[in-house]
Design an enzyme around this catalytic site. Structure first.
Site, mmCIF file in Angstrom:
data_model
loop_
_atom_site.group_PDB
_atom_site.id
_atom_site.type_symbol
_atom_site.label_atom_id
_atom_site.label_comp_id
_atom_site.label_asym_id
_atom_site.label_seq_id
_atom_site.Cartn_x
_atom_site.Cartn_y
_atom_site.Cartn_z
ATOM 1 N N CYS A 108 -21.305 -29.171 -21.408
ATOM 2 C CA CYS A 108 -20.973 -29.982 -22.772
ATOM 3 C C CYS A 108 -21.296 -28.742 -23.922
ATOM 4 C CB CYS A 108 -21.967 -30.990 -22.947
ATOM 5 S SG CYS A 108 -21.511 -32.137 -24.257
ATOM 6 N N CYS A 111 -22.815 -30.717 -26.961
ATOM 7 C CA CYS A 111 -24.055 -31.195 -26.941
ATOM 8 C C CYS A 111 -25.070 -29.783 -27.239
ATOM 9 C CB CYS A 111 -24.407 -31.825 -25.673
ATOM 10 S SG CYS A 111 -23.075 -32.992 -25.129
ATOM 11 N N ASP A 112 -24.583 -28.794 -26.297
ATOM 12 C CA ASP A 112 -25.723 -27.723 -26.309
ATOM 13 C C ASP A 112 -25.462 -26.357 -27.193
ATOM 14 O OD1 ASP A 112 -27.138 -29.332 -24.641
ATOM 15 O OD2 ASP A 112 -26.282 -28.776 -22.662
HETATM 16 C C1 LIG Z 1 -25.766 -31.500 -20.420
HETATM 17 C C2 LIG Z 1 -25.416 -32.423 -21.172
HETATM 18 C C3 LIG Z 1 -25.753 -32.960 -22.478
HETATM 19 C C4 LIG Z 1 -25.522 -33.832 -22.955
HETATM 20 N N1 LIG Z 1 -26.235 -33.889 -24.522
HETATM 21 C C5 LIG Z 1 -25.428 -35.116 -25.336
HETATM 22 C C6 LIG Z 1 -25.963 -35.163 -26.656
HETATM 23 O O1 LIG Z 1 -26.857 -34.339 -27.182
HETATM 24 N N2 LIG Z 1 -25.610 -36.072 -27.426
HETATM 25 C C7 LIG Z 1 -24.642 -37.042 -26.981
HETATM 26 O O2 LIG Z 1 -24.506 -37.951 -27.655
HETATM 27 N N3 LIG Z 1 -24.212 -37.049 -25.808
HETATM 28 C C8 LIG Z 1 -24.557 -35.861 -24.893
HETATM 29 N N4 LIG Z 1 -23.924 -35.860 -23.504
HETATM 30 C C9 LIG Z 1 -23.249 -36.732 -23.010
HETATM 31 C C10 LIG Z 1 -23.651 -38.123 -22.747
HETATM 32 O O3 LIG Z 1 -24.884 -37.924 -21.840
HETATM 33 C C11 LIG Z 1 -22.756 -39.076 -21.968
HETATM 34 O O4 LIG Z 1 -21.748 -39.291 -23.065
HETATM 35 C C12 LIG Z 1 -23.412 -40.420 -21.787
HETATM 36 O O5 LIG Z 1 -24.530 -40.367 -20.841
HETATM 37 C C13 LIG Z 1 -22.481 -41.348 -21.294
HETATM 38 O O6 LIG Z 1 -23.029 -42.480 -20.708
HETATM 39 P P1 LIG Z 1 -22.393 -43.784 -19.780
HETATM 40 O O7 LIG Z 1 -23.305 -45.001 -19.926
HETATM 41 O O8 LIG Z 1 -21.188 -43.881 -20.100
HETATM 42 O O9 LIG Z 1 -22.448 -42.884 -18.352
HETATM 43 P P2 LIG Z 1 -24.057 -42.148 -17.882
HETATM 44 O O10 LIG Z 1 -24.832 -41.673 -18.599
HETATM 45 O O11 LIG Z 1 -23.128 -41.073 -17.007
HETATM 46 O O12 LIG Z 1 -24.584 -43.432 -16.945
HETATM 47 C C14 LIG Z 1 -23.772 -43.858 -15.595
HETATM 48 C C15 LIG Z 1 -24.678 -44.119 -14.724
HETATM 49 O O13 LIG Z 1 -24.102 -45.078 -13.509
HETATM 50 C C16 LIG Z 1 -24.502 -44.424 -12.502
HETATM 51 N N5 LIG Z 1 -23.394 -45.035 -11.546
HETATM 52 C C17 LIG Z 1 -22.335 -44.064 -11.236
HETATM 53 N N6 LIG Z 1 -21.418 -44.756 -10.301
HETATM 54 C C18 LIG Z 1 -22.275 -45.763 -9.842
HETATM 55 C C19 LIG Z 1 -21.866 -46.893 -8.790
HETATM 56 N N7 LIG Z 1 -20.790 -46.720 -7.970
HETATM 57 N N8 LIG Z 1 -22.974 -47.868 -8.918
HETATM 58 C C20 LIG Z 1 -24.163 -48.008 -9.597
HETATM 59 N N9 LIG Z 1 -24.355 -47.163 -10.619
HETATM 60 C C21 LIG Z 1 -23.326 -46.094 -10.551
HETATM 61 C C22 LIG Z 1 -24.985 -43.117 -12.629
HETATM 62 O O14 LIG Z 1 -25.651 -42.734 -11.712
HETATM 63 C C23 LIG Z 1 -25.472 -43.260 -13.803
HETATM 64 O O15 LIG Z 1 -26.856 -43.312 -13.819
HETATM 65 C C24 LIG Z 1 -24.566 -34.766 -22.739
HETATM 66 C C25 LIG Z 1 -23.956 -34.548 -21.301
HETATM 67 C C26 LIG Z 1 -24.283 -33.381 -20.610
HETATM 68 C C27 LIG Z 1 -23.841 -33.409 -19.152
#
Ligand SMILES: Cc1cc2nc3c(=O)[nH]c(=O)nc-3n(C[C@H](O)[C@H](O)[C@H](O)COP(=O)(O)OP(=O)(O)OC[C@H]3O[C@@H](n4cnc5c(N)ncnc54)[C@H](O)[C@@H]3O)c2cc1C
Length: 286
Positions: A108, A111-112
């Protein structure tokens, strides 16, 4: 369903009945459970959310009550469901990517990127995301290598022009990264030029950061039998809402967002899903 903590009910083969089931425990899932946030998980629990271990492995959305199969052998029947399972960044599969995770390897740039101000970095990929991330990093970093497997970019013409016209981006055509090296973090990458041809040659570049921009895989497989997705697998929602094609099933966060994929946008859409689910529940209880 949370992967890290919580109780184990229902037991194998049993069915549990709930009003609203949130699948996913990232910013979108926890925001759907609360609405404002400090410490997502703690606050979701304080507002009465039951947090469980488990993976949603299958669903049955044919009946009025929506059924979710957990770990292939437990069942939860819910009046409404919020899918917030996120999207997983794709990596090349190199051992070094794991070794240097958080120590120079990132999926990302927005992000980084900040951590690599005035440094030299590489971006892997040839599509729009790679082109976008390379130009974003070029604004922060000293030098950006764009490592492209083929001899063309898949990015749109406009993005290609942007990349070509950015003086501190160097495109390494027909190169593939095969390793990374460094003492306490990434100090360089080992590339192979024209992999698989007689003209194959090993090239080393000195870099501090290695950014993957080869796409994300939305975690939507378990729902695809019933829920419309785009060609990559992102769940399609009705624009401006979290509604999917199945009434009572909502989607929030990265699993339905091919464009932004940020914690704060995921949390915002989690809040939308909470409101949409609440309205749906009051509609069906009339
Ligand atoms: C290296 C990195 C750094 C980042 N830094 C930033 C930042 O500084 N600022 C920012 O705003 N964003 C940042 N992001 C982006 C941010 O992390 C994501 O946009 C955010 O976490 C998405 O949230 P979400 O709830 O949609 O999904 P996720 O955070 O991916 O959560 C989904 C969850 O669902 C679970 N899951 C998946 N499939 C299933 C299933 N079938 N059954 C049950 N559970 C399941 C997963 O294990 C996970 O725990 C970063 C991403 C990365 C990779």
């Amino acid at each position: 369903m949370d992967l890290e903590s919580g109780s184990q009910k229902p037991a194998s083969g049993e069915t549990e009945r709930v009003r609203c089931l949130i699948i996913g425990s990232g910013p979108a899932g926890y925001t759907a459970a609360i609405y404002m946030m400090e410490d997502f998980k703690k606050q979701a629990a304080r507002f009465g959310t039951e947090i469980r271990f488990g993976i949603a492995t299958d669903v049955d959305f044919t009946g009025k009550t929506r059924r979710v199969v957990i770990d292939e052998n437990k069942f939860v029947d819910a009046d409404t469901i919020i899918i917030a399972t996120g999207a997983t960044a794709r990596y090349l599969g190199l051992e070094a990517e794991q070794k240097y995770a958080g120590m120079g390897v990132s999926a990302c740039a927005t992000c980084d990127g900040f951590f690599y101000k005035q440094k030299d970095v590489a971006v892997v990929g040839g599509g729009d995301t790679a082109a976008e991330e390379a130009t974003y990093l070029a604004g922060l970093c000293n030098k950006v290598y764009l490592i492209v497997r083929r001899n063309v970019l898949r990015a749109s013409k406009a993005m290609q022009a942007k990349v070509m016209n950015t003086p501190n981006i160097t495109i390494l055509w027909e190169h593939q990264a095969i390793d990374l090296y460094g003492e306490n973090g990434v100090e360089g990458a080992v590339l192979v030029k024209k992999k698989g041809t007689p003209r194959e040659e090993i090239v080393k570049i000195k870099i501090d950061g290695f950014f993957l921009a080869i796409g994300h895989t939305p975690n939507s497989d378990a729902f695809k039998k019933f829920i419309d997705t785009d060609e990559i697998g992102y769940i399609r929602t009705i624009p401006g809402t979290s509604k999917t094609n199945v009434p009572g099933v909502f989607a929030a966060g990265d699993v339905q967002d091919p464009h932004y994929r940020q914690a704060v946008t995921a949390a915002g859409s989690g809040c939308m899903a909470a409101i949409d689910a609440e309205r749906y529940l009051s509609e069906i209880s009339k």
